[in-house]
Motif scaffolding. Structure first.
Motif, PDB file in Angstrom:
ATOM      1  N   ALA A  13       0.845  -1.202   0.000  1.00 49.91           N
ATOM      2  CA  ALA A  13       0.000   0.000   0.000  1.00 49.91           C
ATOM      3  C   ALA A  13       0.875   1.244   0.000  1.00 49.91           C
ATOM      4  CB  ALA A  13      -0.912  -0.003   1.218  1.00 49.91           C
ATOM      5  N   GLN A  14       1.990   1.169   0.685  1.00 56.57           N
ATOM      6  CA  GLN A  14       2.898   2.306   0.757  1.00 56.57           C
ATOM      7  C   GLN A  14       4.025   2.188  -0.251  1.00 56.57           C
ATOM      8  OE1 GLN A  14       2.242   4.778   2.766  1.00 56.57           O
ATOM      9  NE2 GLN A  14       0.527   3.751   3.760  1.00 56.57           N
ATOM     10  N   PHE A  15       4.465   0.934  -0.467  1.00 57.69           N
ATOM     11  CA  PHE A  15       5.704   0.759  -1.193  1.00 57.69           C
ATOM     12  C   PHE A  15       5.739  -0.628  -1.830  1.00 57.69           C
ATOM     13  CE2 PHE A  15      10.353   0.784  -1.488  1.00 57.69           C
ATOM     14  CZ  PHE A  15      10.495   2.045  -2.035  1.00 57.69           C
ATOM     15  N   PRO A  16       5.309  -0.740  -3.108  1.00 56.63           N
ATOM     16  CA  PRO A  16       5.132  -2.069  -3.702  1.00 56.63           C
ATOM     17  C   PRO A  16       6.409  -2.730  -4.242  1.00 56.63           C
ATOM     18  CG  PRO A  16       4.382  -0.391  -5.220  1.00 56.63           C
ATOM     19  CD  PRO A  16       4.827   0.332  -3.988  1.00 56.63           C
ATOM     20  N   VAL A  17       7.566  -2.092  -4.041  1.00 56.95           N
ATOM     21  CA  VAL A  17       8.798  -2.633  -4.612  1.00 56.95           C
ATOM     22  C   VAL A  17       9.123  -4.003  -4.025  1.00 56.95           C
ATOM     23  CG1 VAL A  17      11.282  -2.307  -4.872  1.00 56.95           C
ATOM     24  CG2 VAL A  17       9.766  -0.343  -4.956  1.00 56.95           C
ATOM     25  N   MET A  18       9.255  -4.052  -2.721  1.00 54.85           N
ATOM     26  CA  MET A  18       9.790  -5.268  -2.106  1.00 54.85           C
ATOM     27  C   MET A  18       8.782  -6.414  -2.084  1.00 54.85           C
ATOM     28  SD  MET A  18      12.216  -3.744   0.907  1.00 54.85           S
ATOM     29  CE  MET A  18      10.905  -3.049   1.860  1.00 54.85           C
ATOM     30  N   GLY A  19       7.521  -6.091  -1.839  1.00 49.03           N
ATOM     31  CA  GLY A  19       6.522  -7.159  -1.721  1.00 49.03           C
ATOM     32  C   GLY A  19       5.973  -7.623  -3.063  1.00 49.03           C
ATOM     33  N   GLN A  20       5.932  -6.725  -4.050  1.00 50.38           N
ATOM     34  CA  GLN A  20       5.273  -7.075  -5.313  1.00 50.38           C
ATOM     35  C   GLN A  20       6.186  -6.983  -6.527  1.00 50.38           C
ATOM     36  OE1 GLN A  20       1.792  -4.485  -5.401  1.00 50.38           O
ATOM     37  NE2 GLN A  20       0.650  -5.923  -4.111  1.00 50.38           N
ATOM     38  N   GLY A  21       7.430  -6.520  -6.329  1.00 51.45           N
ATOM     39  CA  GLY A  21       8.352  -6.373  -7.467  1.00 51.45           C
ATOM     40  C   GLY A  21       7.886  -5.307  -8.438  1.00 51.45           C
ATOM     41  N   LEU A  22       7.200  -4.296  -7.916  1.00 49.11           N
ATOM     42  CA  LEU A  22       6.697  -3.214  -8.774  1.00 49.11           C
ATOM     43  C   LEU A  22       7.446  -1.917  -8.493  1.00 49.11           C
ATOM     44  CD1 LEU A  22       2.803  -3.708  -8.592  1.00 49.11           C
ATOM     45  CD2 LEU A  22       4.304  -4.199 -10.524  1.00 49.11           C
ATOM     46  N   VAL A  23       8.046  -1.362  -9.520  1.00 46.47           N
ATOM     47  CA  VAL A  23       8.694  -0.046  -9.438  1.00 46.47           C
ATOM     48  C   VAL A  23       8.024   0.840 -10.497  1.00 46.47           C
ATOM     49  CG1 VAL A  23      10.932  -0.812  -8.542  1.00 46.47           C
ATOM     50  CG2 VAL A  23      10.514  -0.899 -11.004  1.00 46.47           C
ATOM     51  N   PRO A  24       8.284   2.144 -10.489  1.00 47.32           N
ATOM     52  CA  PRO A  24       7.595   2.998 -11.463  1.00 47.32           C
ATOM     53  C   PRO A  24       7.739   2.489 -12.902  1.00 47.32           C
ATOM     54  CG  PRO A  24       8.667   4.344  -9.829  1.00 47.32           C
ATOM     55  CD  PRO A  24       9.067   2.941  -9.512  1.00 47.32           C
ATOM     56  N   SER A  25       8.929   1.965 -13.253  1.00 48.91           N
ATOM     57  CA  SER A  25       9.120   1.580 -14.661  1.00 48.91           C
ATOM     58  C   SER A  25       8.326   0.335 -15.064  1.00 48.91           C
ATOM     59  CB  SER A  25      10.612   1.378 -14.970  1.00 48.91           C
ATOM     60  OG  SER A  25      11.125   0.322 -14.195  1.00 48.91           O
ATOM     61  N   ASN A  26       7.846  -0.456 -14.106  1.00 45.51           N
ATOM     62  CA  ASN A  26       6.962  -1.560 -14.513  1.00 45.51           C
ATOM     63  C   ASN A  26       5.548  -1.412 -13.927  1.00 45.51           C
ATOM     64  OD1 ASN A  26       7.330  -2.461 -11.908  1.00 45.51           O
ATOM     65  ND2 ASN A  26       8.363  -4.368 -12.436  1.00 45.51           N
ATOM     66  N   GLY A  27       5.177  -0.181 -13.665  1.00 48.34           N
ATOM     67  CA  GLY A  27       3.780   0.082 -13.309  1.00 48.34           C
ATOM     68  C   GLY A  27       3.496   0.260 -11.831  1.00 48.34           C
ATOM     69  N   GLY A  28       4.536   0.430 -11.028  1.00 46.69           N
ATOM     70  CA  GLY A  28       4.343   0.523  -9.578  1.00 46.69           C
ATOM     71  C   GLY A  28       3.577   1.744  -9.117  1.00 46.69           C
ATOM     72  N   ASN A  29       3.482   2.776  -9.951  1.00 48.02           N
ATOM     73  CA  ASN A  29       2.742   3.971  -9.513  1.00 48.02           C
ATOM     74  C   ASN A  29       1.252   3.885  -9.832  1.00 48.02           C
ATOM     75  OD1 ASN A  29       4.962   5.175  -8.485  1.00 48.02           O
ATOM     76  ND2 ASN A  29       5.410   6.425 -10.292  1.00 48.02           N
ATOM     77  N   ASP A  30       0.866   2.830 -10.533  1.00 45.95           N
ATOM     78  CA  ASP A  30      -0.538   2.676 -10.905  1.00 45.95           C
ATOM     79  C   ASP A  30      -1.208   1.734  -9.889  1.00 45.95           C
ATOM     80  OD1 ASP A  30      -2.935   1.933 -11.993  1.00 45.95           O
ATOM     81  OD2 ASP A  30      -2.163   1.615 -14.036  1.00 45.95           O
ATOM     82  N   LYS A  31      -2.152   2.281  -9.118  1.00 42.99           N
ATOM     83  CA  LYS A  31      -2.755   1.500  -8.029  1.00 42.99           C
ATOM     84  C   LYS A  31      -3.512   0.268  -8.536  1.00 42.99           C
ATOM     85  CE  LYS A  31      -1.732   3.317  -4.065  1.00 42.99           C
ATOM     86  NZ  LYS A  31      -1.166   2.660  -2.931  1.00 42.99           N
ATOM     87  N   ARG A  32      -3.967   0.340  -9.783  1.00 47.93           N
ATOM     88  CA  ARG A  32      -4.648  -0.844 -10.309  1.00 47.93           C
ATOM     89  C   ARG A  32      -3.701  -2.040 -10.280  1.00 47.93           C
ATOM     90  NH1 ARG A  32      -4.931  -3.980 -14.301  1.00 47.93           N
ATOM     91  NH2 ARG A  32      -6.861  -5.109 -14.701  1.00 47.93           N
ATOM     92  N   ASN A  33      -2.445  -1.793 -10.625  1.00 50.45           N
ATOM     93  CA  ASN A  33      -1.459  -2.879 -10.615  1.00 50.45           C
ATOM     94  C   ASN A  33      -1.231  -3.412  -9.201  1.00 50.45           C
ATOM     95  OD1 ASN A  33      -1.019  -2.796 -13.374  1.00 50.45           O
ATOM     96  ND2 ASN A  33       0.547  -1.194 -13.190  1.00 50.45           N
ATOM     97  N   VAL A  34      -1.218  -2.503  -8.254  1.00 50.17           N
ATOM     98  CA  VAL A  34      -0.992  -2.924  -6.859  1.00 50.17           C
ATOM     99  C   VAL A  34      -2.147  -3.819  -6.393  1.00 50.17           C
ATOM    100  CG1 VAL A  34      -0.798  -2.105  -4.466  1.00 50.17           C
ATOM    101  CG2 VAL A  34       0.439  -0.918  -6.299  1.00 50.17           C
ATOM    102  N   PHE A  35      -3.384  -3.404  -6.698  1.00 48.37           N
ATOM    103  CA  PHE A  35      -4.535  -4.220  -6.293  1.00 48.37           C
ATOM    104  C   PHE A  35      -4.562  -5.551  -7.051  1.00 48.37           C
ATOM    105  CE2 PHE A  35      -5.974  -0.213  -4.474  1.00 48.37           C
ATOM    106  CZ  PHE A  35      -6.505  -0.643  -3.266  1.00 48.37           C
TER     107      PHE A  35
END
Ligand code: BG6
Length: 496
Positions: A186-208
């Motif tokens: 929810a705060q920082f999807p890098v470590m838990g989901q492998g998502l960074v801005p360049s692969n869509g980490g800033n888009d909340k749809r991807n996080v959900f």
């Protein structure tokens, strides 16, 4: 009589990427943690739009590559845990040791053999292993090639990984957890989901979407585990930061209630109750999303319902406060998230607000909500230790922190909470997750290693080592402490 139940699981916790090292040994592949630079700017660097997981050793140092070299020291380290009297040891299995790229059909036998040794060593020392299947260490290839957990394929890869290790250790390991601090994305999807801005980490749809895929993967792991051995218990693992309204203003109270739902409860609600909570659409609407925007199937939703977790593991370091009416702009740092400064609390050297009473509240809130056993699988004080010339550390500040939190757990047990155990974080000093520093230490055991990777890697028990040994022996805090003088005498020489 002890305030803690008989069989209470006293122990300690670590994660593969933060202590193992041996990052290219035994056929291990790279994980996302290997691409995180060390130092206080770690999160700033990986949040840049052009960060693409490239490892640039000319520019940065990468402390997770060495960790504290548990890969070669595991026997001595487990012997020290046994000396403290650990009943359990929580650690994670590095996915990229077992499936180096994450997408292979067959596991890497050398990687499995390493964990055979670690687990057998624990069992020989009468220490119950508690395994986190995935702790911030996704195989790098799955982040780079597949785009991290937003990709549905990861469910299949995780299932293969989980099935491999669950099958291999079904008769040796009773306690498992599926994803470390799953809600931290929810705060920082890098470590838990492998998502960074360049692969869509800033888009909340991807996080959900990534969460949904992880919920399904977690349910599959529960299904596999229970089919292998009915005694296995699989937990979820959430980052819990007790949250207060800054004041009695109903507006702040409501904001705090929503914050609790969105951050502390959302993932656990799905994993424990087996279905998305009623407030899901309210939460999604904050990002202009609806549940229908996510790719889910009826079969997946049925799986979530059928295979909820058996217990709730959670980390607790600090609390937060919510203020939305502009009374204060004084903010503080925290475990992946801060909040406004709570005038009643002091903070650690890293700005995390220390709040033992908040742990008693957390335990009550979680137990009231779920009525399933709870397990405090991380807690502790990250602090700068100053060893003397014999490498002895008088860490009374750490003892004080832990003592207060143990008292809080005893209080919660008196309140009626079913608490299984306690594994303080970083029971041996290791690399910090948020800053990649060695100098942020949590351990009962000092490791001679600095932020630049210099040091002998020798291990030295701190004062807290003997204090915790007595706590475990007494199954709680009541009985007298060990004599500090005696403790000092035993610790003047390195153990390795
Ligand atoms: C938790 C993580 O967030 O907190 C651990 O599960 C982490 O991996 C721990 O190390 C302490 O945080 P930090 O940033 O001080 O290492």
């Amino acid at each position: 009589m002890s305030q803690f139940p008989e069989g209470f699981l006293w122990g300690g916790a670590t994660a593969a990427n933060q202590l193992e090292g041996g990052y290219q040994e035994g056929g291990r592949g790279l994980s996302i943690a290997d691409a995180l630079p060390g130092g206080k700017d770690r999160f700033k660097i990986v949040s840049q739009p052009d960060f693409d997981w490239t490892i640039d050793e000319d520019k940065y140092n990468y402390p997770n590559h060495l960790g504290i070299d548990f890969y070669h020291h595991y026997k001595e380290d487990i012997a020290l845990f046994a000396e403290m009297g650990f009943k359990c040891y929580r650690f994670s299995i590095a996915w990229s040791r077992i499936f180096p790229n994450g997408d292979e059909a067959q596991p890497n036998e050398a990687g499995l053999q390493f964990y055979d040794h670690v687990i057998d060593e624990c069992l020989a020392q009468h220490i119950e292993p508690v395994i986190t299947i995935s702790h911030y260490e996704l195989p790098l290839n799955l982040a780079k090639r597949y785009g991290g957990w937003k990709n549905h394929y990861l469910i299949e890869f995780y299932e293969r990984f989980a099935r491999t290790i669950l099958t291999r250790y079904a008769d040796k390991v009773k306690y498992w957890m599926t994803f470390n601090e799953i809600n931290s994305a929810a705060q920082f999807p890098v470590m838990g989901q492998g998502l960074v801005p360049s692969n869509g980490g800033n888009d909340k749809r991807n996080v959900f979407q990534a969460w949904h895929n992880q919920f399904v993967a977690s349910a599959k792991a529960v299904k596999i585990a229970h089919s292998l051995n009915k005694n296995i218990q699989v937990g979820c693992m959430i980052l819990y930061a007790t949250s207060y309204s800054y004041d009695a203003n109903p507006v702040n109270q409501l904001a705090n209630l929503h914050h609790n739902q969105d951050f502390n409860f959302f993932c656990a609600d799905v994993q424990v109750r087996g279905e998305y909570p009623a407030y899901t659409n309210r939460l999604l609407a904050e990002y202009d999303l609806r549940f229908d925007d996510l790719e889910t199937t009826d079969g997946e939703l049925a799986l979530l319902k059928e295979y909820p977790v058996d217990y709730i593991g959670f980390s607790y370091y600090m609390s937060t406060a919510n203020e939305t009416t502009g009374q204060t702009t004084d903010t503080v740092a925290g475990n992946l998230m801060g909040g406004v400064k709570n005038p009643f609390l002091k903070a650690s050297e890293w700005g995390w607000q220390i709040d033992p009473t908040g742990l008693r509240i957390a335990l009550n809130e979680l137990y009231d909500r779920y009525q399933k056993p709870l397990f405090v699988v991380e807690n502790g004080l990250g602090a700068v230790d100053k060893p003397d010339k014999n490498f002895h550390v008088d860490d009374d500040y750490r003892i004080d922190y832990l003592k207060q939190h143990i008292q809080a757990m005893a209080g919660a047990i008196k309140d009626g909470v079913d608490l299984m155990g306690y594994t303080p974080w970083g029971c041996i000093d290791l690399v910090s997750a948020s800053t990649g520093e060695m100098s942020k230490r949590y351990g009962f055991i000092y490791v001679d290693l600095d932020d630049q990777g210099n040091g002998s890697l020798a291990r030295y028990p701190k004062k807290s080592f003997y204090w915790y040994q007595a706590v475990i022996k007494n199954n709680g805090l009541e009985k007298p402490k060990p004599k500090d003088d005696q403790a000092k005498e035993t610790i003047i020489k390195p153990l390795v």
